[in-house]
Motif scaffolding. Structure first.
Motif, PDB file in Angstrom:
ATOM      1  N   ALA A  64       0.834  -1.206   0.000  1.00 49.83           N
ATOM      2  CA  ALA A  64       0.000   0.000   0.000  1.00 49.83           C
ATOM      3  C   ALA A  64       0.864   1.250   0.000  1.00 49.83           C
ATOM      4  CB  ALA A  64      -0.939  -0.015   1.201  1.00 49.83           C
ATOM      5  N   ARG A  65       1.969   1.232   0.757  1.00 50.75           N
ATOM      6  CA  ARG A  65       2.865   2.398   0.778  1.00 50.75           C
ATOM      7  C   ARG A  65       3.490   2.622  -0.593  1.00 50.75           C
ATOM      8  NH1 ARG A  65       4.111   0.698   6.130  1.00 50.75           N
ATOM      9  NH2 ARG A  65       5.758  -0.685   5.367  1.00 50.75           N
ATOM     10  N   GLN A  66       3.917   1.548  -1.235  1.00 44.35           N
ATOM     11  CA  GLN A  66       4.543   1.707  -2.547  1.00 44.35           C
ATOM     12  C   GLN A  66       3.544   2.208  -3.583  1.00 44.35           C
ATOM     13  OE1 GLN A  66       6.865  -1.638  -3.874  1.00 44.35           O
ATOM     14  NE2 GLN A  66       7.947  -1.855  -1.929  1.00 44.35           N
ATOM     15  N   LEU A  67       2.339   1.695  -3.562  1.00 40.22           N
ATOM     16  CA  LEU A  67       1.323   2.215  -4.473  1.00 40.22           C
ATOM     17  C   LEU A  67       1.024   3.681  -4.189  1.00 40.22           C
ATOM     18  CD1 LEU A  67      -1.176  -0.793  -4.614  1.00 40.22           C
ATOM     19  CD2 LEU A  67       0.276   0.025  -6.478  1.00 40.22           C
ATOM     20  N   SER A  68       1.033   4.046  -2.926  1.00 36.91           N
ATOM     21  CA  SER A  68       0.794   5.444  -2.566  1.00 36.91           C
ATOM     22  C   SER A  68       1.881   6.349  -3.127  1.00 36.91           C
ATOM     23  CB  SER A  68       0.723   5.582  -1.039  1.00 36.91           C
ATOM     24  OG  SER A  68       0.474   6.914  -0.664  1.00 36.91           O
ATOM     25  N   ARG A  69       3.135   5.875  -3.080  1.00 37.55           N
ATOM     26  CA  ARG A  69       4.237   6.674  -3.630  1.00 37.55           C
ATOM     27  C   ARG A  69       4.145   6.778  -5.153  1.00 37.55           C
ATOM     28  NH1 ARG A  69       7.342   3.999   0.485  1.00 37.55           N
ATOM     29  NH2 ARG A  69       8.133   2.448  -1.002  1.00 37.55           N
ATOM     30  N   GLN A  70       3.648   5.728  -5.806  1.00 34.80           N
ATOM     31  CA  GLN A  70       3.549   5.729  -7.270  1.00 34.80           C
ATOM     32  C   GLN A  70       2.308   6.467  -7.767  1.00 34.80           C
ATOM     33  OE1 GLN A  70       3.596   1.592  -8.395  1.00 34.80           O
ATOM     34  NE2 GLN A  70       5.472   1.173  -7.251  1.00 34.80           N
ATOM     35  N   PHE A  71       1.397   6.789  -6.865  1.00 33.71           N
ATOM     36  CA  PHE A  71       0.112   7.379  -7.240  1.00 33.71           C
ATOM     37  C   PHE A  71       0.296   8.749  -7.884  1.00 33.71           C
ATOM     38  CE2 PHE A  71      -3.631   9.943  -5.675  1.00 33.71           C
ATOM     39  CZ  PHE A  71      -4.540   9.423  -6.581  1.00 33.71           C
ATOM     40  N   ASP A  72      -0.407   8.980  -8.988  1.00 30.08           N
ATOM     41  CA  ASP A  72      -0.419  10.267  -9.677  1.00 30.08           C
ATOM     42  C   ASP A  72      -1.513  11.130  -9.032  1.00 30.08           C
ATOM     43  OD1 ASP A  72      -0.848  12.417 -11.394  1.00 30.08           O
ATOM     44  OD2 ASP A  72      -0.568  11.235 -13.210  1.00 30.08           O
ATOM     45  N   GLN A  73      -1.086  12.108  -8.238  1.00 27.88           N
ATOM     46  CA  GLN A  73      -2.041  12.921  -7.474  1.00 27.88           C
ATOM     47  C   GLN A  73      -2.973  13.726  -8.375  1.00 27.88           C
ATOM     48  OE1 GLN A  73      -2.105  12.912  -4.163  1.00 27.88           O
ATOM     49  NE2 GLN A  73      -0.100  12.219  -3.462  1.00 27.88           N
ATOM     50  N   THR A  74      -2.491  14.057  -9.572  1.00 33.25           N
ATOM     51  CA  THR A  74      -3.272  14.918 -10.457  1.00 33.25           C
ATOM     52  C   THR A  74      -4.248  14.127 -11.311  1.00 33.25           C
ATOM     53  OG1 THR A  74      -1.427  16.474 -10.571  1.00 33.25           O
ATOM     54  CG2 THR A  74      -3.126  16.667 -12.281  1.00 33.25           C
ATOM     55  N   HIS A  75      -3.758  13.051 -11.907  1.00 34.49           N
ATOM     56  CA  HIS A  75      -4.561  12.333 -12.901  1.00 34.49           C
ATOM     57  C   HIS A  75      -5.058  10.970 -12.426  1.00 34.49           C
ATOM     58  CE1 HIS A  75      -3.314  15.416 -15.702  1.00 34.49           C
ATOM     59  NE2 HIS A  75      -2.052  15.146 -15.462  1.00 34.49           N
ATOM     60  N   GLY A  76      -4.664  10.575 -11.227  1.00 35.23           N
ATOM     61  CA  GLY A  76      -5.021   9.242 -10.782  1.00 35.23           C
ATOM     62  C   GLY A  76      -4.163   8.192 -11.453  1.00 35.23           C
ATOM     63  N   GLY A  77      -4.301   6.958 -11.008  1.00 35.84           N
ATOM     64  CA  GLY A  77      -3.481   5.889 -11.554  1.00 35.84           C
ATOM     65  C   GLY A  77      -2.084   5.905 -10.961  1.00 35.84           C
ATOM     66  N   PHE A  78      -1.210   5.090 -11.548  1.00 33.93           N
ATOM     67  CA  PHE A  78       0.118   4.888 -10.980  1.00 33.93           C
ATOM     68  C   PHE A  78       1.173   5.095 -12.059  1.00 33.93           C
ATOM     69  CE2 PHE A  78      -3.040   2.243  -8.922  1.00 33.93           C
ATOM     70  CZ  PHE A  78      -2.949   2.692  -7.615  1.00 33.93           C
ATOM     71  N   GLY A  79       2.189   5.895 -11.726  1.00 30.12           N
ATOM     72  CA  GLY A  79       3.260   6.139 -12.672  1.00 30.12           C
ATOM     73  C   GLY A  79       2.882   7.192 -13.691  1.00 30.12           C
ATOM     74  N   SER A  80       3.627   7.178 -14.803  1.00 26.36           N
ATOM     75  CA  SER A  80       3.397   8.205 -15.824  1.00 26.36           C
ATOM     76  C   SER A  80       2.876   7.554 -17.102  1.00 26.36           C
ATOM     77  CB  SER A  80       4.692   8.990 -16.068  1.00 26.36           C
ATOM     78  OG  SER A  80       5.772   8.119 -16.368  1.00 26.36           O
ATOM     79  N   ALA A  81       3.618   7.689 -18.205  1.00 27.08           N
ATOM     80  CA  ALA A  81       3.146   7.147 -19.480  1.00 27.08           C
ATOM     81  C   ALA A  81       4.077   6.032 -19.948  1.00 27.08           C
ATOM     82  CB  ALA A  81       3.091   8.257 -20.526  1.00 27.08           C
ATOM     83  N   PRO A  82       3.541   4.983 -20.591  1.00 25.92           N
ATOM     84  CA  PRO A  82       2.118   4.686 -20.733  1.00 25.92           C
ATOM     85  C   PRO A  82       1.514   4.294 -19.391  1.00 25.92           C
ATOM     86  CG  PRO A  82       3.423   2.836 -21.505  1.00 25.92           C
ATOM     87  CD  PRO A  82       4.393   3.922 -21.181  1.00 25.92           C
ATOM     88  N   LYS A  83       0.222   4.491 -19.270  1.00 24.86           N
ATOM     89  CA  LYS A  83      -0.448   4.257 -17.989  1.00 24.86           C
ATOM     90  C   LYS A  83      -1.504   3.168 -18.162  1.00 24.86           C
ATOM     91  CE  LYS A  83      -1.073   7.654 -15.066  1.00 24.86           C
ATOM     92  NZ  LYS A  83      -1.604   8.904 -14.471  1.00 24.86           N
ATOM     93  N   PHE A  84      -1.343   2.102 -17.371  1.00 26.19           N
ATOM     94  CA  PHE A  84      -2.259   0.969 -17.420  1.00 26.19           C
ATOM     95  C   PHE A  84      -3.236   1.051 -16.254  1.00 26.19           C
ATOM     96  CE2 PHE A  84       1.255  -0.343 -19.997  1.00 26.19           C
ATOM     97  CZ  PHE A  84       0.709  -1.187 -20.958  1.00 26.19           C
ATOM     98  N   PRO A  85      -4.493   0.673 -16.479  1.00 23.20           N
ATOM     99  CA  PRO A  85      -5.482   0.771 -15.399  1.00 23.20           C
ATOM    100  C   PRO A  85      -5.179  -0.123 -14.193  1.00 23.20           C
ATOM    101  CG  PRO A  85      -6.568   0.588 -17.524  1.00 23.20           C
ATOM    102  CD  PRO A  85      -5.124   0.313 -17.771  1.00 23.20           C
TER     103      PRO A  85
END
Length: 697
Positions: A185-206
């Motif tokens: 959960a902590r790692q997903l929280s760090r990867q979370f895109d605060q602006t657009h939602g989801g995780f990481g940048s591009a490409p972005k998988f659901p």
């Protein structure tokens, strides 16, 4: 003249039947030819809705010059990764070992013994920008095969040996504990895109299974951040171009960070996973927008992917004909502002152009050229509630006007050339869709979804088994074939369990138990625990693959962990929990090294650590008092609960499958609920509110 692929059932293989390349399907005939003619194998793996697979076909496999080199020096083999996920898994691992990354189309060169010595993904015909081209690679390999073959054979042995060791020498350890749930959960929280939602940048998988895991983490800990991550991501995906705003359903993934420009293929498994995520989010939050989105996705699936016999087709392509008659990715889905103005009255056209963020020059840059095309992907930048407030309109008025426009655009779009349909029916993906339909049916009280889930499950029961009762993987045009892999068993069992909890028909639970027993017989690793991907009597590949990490879908082992734990509670068979403990012990070391790659597996761990419970509702299912108790269970988000129904009478069918239900009967002529957890049961209750209180403990 068509090549050997003309007789195959796979739509992907049949797409290549008129190539000048002398393609062979995967099989002994091709391997024998490679040995007898002393040629290496050119293995090309893809799937029918893969955009870059189509590009490579147009550039190279339809080209006479490339075909001449391939036919002269190699035995070319085509594989549909969706028909043969076991073959794809092995050689994708090879590509990732050799290149550090993988994808499709997957290009692998093999010895006649199927041992790999080269791997890549998309390759152009001619080299460019330091990327090797096929016309550079193939003659060079032919020369090496003739002059320095020992080096290629040594490389192939080394790669195969590494592959075997990675499969066989995975560290074993104790089952992970709750700290791993928190770390994921902590790692997903760090990867979370605060602006657009989801995780990481591009490409972005659901990756909806990440969201399902976070909902369980919120449920276990009460922390608000996991829930906020889920709702932000679900909201942003629904607003973006990832979602088909006109015809509904989700495209596969976004090429950019903000969910605007998707790769336009639509996969059945994606729709199912999205339905599960939005349905559970509705259970947790009570927000109608999540129910609406789940229903929209199912509208698409039932309309465009449902086969007449009740099964579901696999996918729709990204590419279709544009106005010039040329194949173009996304042509079916994009719009110019002029088209909108031609179709709608002036005020409505301007509203649509503004709300859906369209521009005369287009609202996205074409991925390969970086140029704007004058076309637009319809998407929202903000919710319709906020949009209506900004425009000083009633939200209902805005929705009604946009729905009028959507209906017109949908009707117009239906006259365009459609993307190709991959009309094979796969057991694993259909099992997942049964799970999604069944869960949506009981959460939204929707008989149409229950009927569709029941029909699809019956189709799988009737058509997807051979004469010996063994499960099969693929069905198309009346022909069922290909021995099932682990994923087929895992996702089918998941669907059957969800369907049982929706219908309370014991036959679905019995079928789940039967399939689990068969899977344990043929796939279980007695030495280390966990399931192999292929059965013990299946085709002998260079390694017997065994996977725990999740991809676009949860892995078979992840799903089976949850299935084992749930079946132990449904049936009282504790040996299932023993197998679950062994599986989690085998997968534990890998999960500790990269927790976010195992979130579906960790959902099973959440179950095991979360005081799971079984609830038996005893009473006449059609009676009001029984339905009042069932309604409480279905409106409560309780991811560590299984529910059984015990009809009145001395020995109903459910008592054969779950013997502990024999003594759990109605109380004084009234329906009663028995809540049991941690191997002890509370006093039965006939009061729905008392049941609600017991569930909230």
């Amino acid at each position: 003249m068509p090549n050997r692929l003309a007789d195959e059932q796979s739509p992907y293989l049949r797409q290549h039947k008129n190539n000048p390349v002398d393609w062979h399907p995967w099989g002994e005939e091709a391997f024998t030819m490679a040995r007898e003619e002393d040629k290496p194998i050119f293995l090309s793996i893809g799937y029918s809705t893969c955009h870059w697979c189509h590009v490579m076909e147009r550039e190279s496999f339809e080209d006479e010059e490339v075909a001449a080199v391939l036919n002269d020096g190699f035995v070319p083999i085509k594989v549909d990764r969706e028909e043969r996920p076991d073959v794809d898994s092995i050689y994708m691992d090879v590509c990732q070992m050799m290149r550090g990354q993988g994808g499709w189309p997957l290009t692998v060169l093999l010895t006649p013994e199927r041992k790999p010595f080269f791997a890549a993904t998309y390759l152009p015909k001619e080299g460019r920008f330091q990327q090797t081209g096929l016309m550079d690679l193939l003659p060079r390999v032919q020369e090496l095969w003739e002059t320095k073959r020992e080096k290629l054979l040594d490389d192939a042995e080394e790669v195969t040996d590494l592959l075997r060791r990675s499969t066989e020498e995975q560290e074993e350890g104790d089952a992970p504990g709750p700290q791993l749930l928190s770390e994921a959960a902590r790692q997903l929280s760090r990867q979370f895109d605060q602006t657009h939602g989801g995780f990481g940048s591009a490409p972005k998988f659901p990756a909806p299974h990440n969201l399902l895991f976070l909902l369980r983490h919120w449920h276990r800990t009460g922390e608000e951040r996991p829930l906020n991550i889920v709702t932000k991501t679900l909201d942003q995906m629904r607003l973006g171009g990832l979602f088909d705003q006109v015809g509904y359903g989700f495209h596969r993934y976004s090429t950019d960070q903000r969910w605007l420009l998707p790769h336009f293929e639509k996969m059945l498994y994606d729709q199912a996973m999205h339905v599960l995520a939005y349905t559970e989010a509705y259970q947790v939050t009570g927000e109608d927008r999540y129910e609406t989105t789940a229903r929209e996705v199912l509208t698409y699936v039932m309309r465009d992917l449902r086969a007449p016999d009740g099964g579901f087709y696999s996918a729709e392509d990204a590419d279709s004909e544009n106005e010039e008659g040329e194949m173009e990715e996304g042509a079916f889905y994009v719009w110019s502002t002029d088209e909108i103005r031609d179709l709608l009255d002036e005020d409505l056209a301007e509203l649509v152009i503004d709300v859906y963020n369209m521009a005369p020059e287009g609202n996205y840059q074409e991925e390969s050229t970086g140029e704007r095309t004058g076309k637009n992907v319809l998407h929202l930048e903000r919710s319709l509630a906020v949009e209506a407030d900004q425009r000083e309109m009633q939200e209902e008025t805005l929705r009604n006007r946009l729905e009028t426009a959507r209906a017109t655009l949908f009707e117009t779009r239906s006259e365009r050339p459609r993307p190709g349909l991959d009309d094979k029916v796969l057991t694993d993906w259909n099992g997942l869709m049964v799970a999604a339909l069944a869960k949506a049916a009981r959460v939204f009280d929707e008989p149409e979804y229950e009927a569709a889930a029941r029909q699809a499950a019956q189709f799988l029961q009737d058509e997807m088994h051979d004469a010996d009762g063994r499960l099969l993987h693929r069905y198309r045009d009346g022909d069922a074939g290909i021995r099932a892999t682990l994923d087929d068993y895992a996702f089918l069992i998941w669907g059957l369990l969800e369907l049982y909890e929706t219908t309370f028909e014991p036959r679905w639970l019995r079928s789940a138990l039967d399939h689990m027993d068969a899977c344990l017989d043929h796939f279980w690793d007695d030495e280390r625990g966990g399931f192999y991907m292929t059965p013990d009597d299946g085709e002998a590949l260079i390694v017997r693959p065994k996977e725990a990490s999740d991809g676009a879908m949860p892995s078979g082992n992840s799903v089976q962990l949850m299935n084992l734990l749930r079946l132990a509670r449904f049936s009282g068979r504790t040996e299932f929990e023993d197998k679950a403990a062994a599986l989690s012990g085998w997968a534990g070391s890998s999960a500790r090294s990269r927790p976010t790659g195992f979130t579906a597996l960790l959902m099973g761990l959440h179950w095991a650590l979360g005081s799971p419970r079984e609830v038996v509702v005893a009473g006449d299912f059609g009676a009001d008092d029984t339905q009042a108790l069932v309604e409480v269970l279905r409106e409560t988000y309780s991811p560590t609960t299984v529910t059984l129904h015990r009809p009145p009478g001395d020995a109903p069918d459910i008592t054969d499958l779950a013997p502990f239900t024999a003594a759990q009967t109605p109380r004084d002529g009234q329906a009663a609920a028995y809540v049991c957890r941690d191997f002890q049961c509370e006093a039965p209750t006939t009061d729905p509110e008392r049941l609600r209180a017991q569930l909230e403990k």
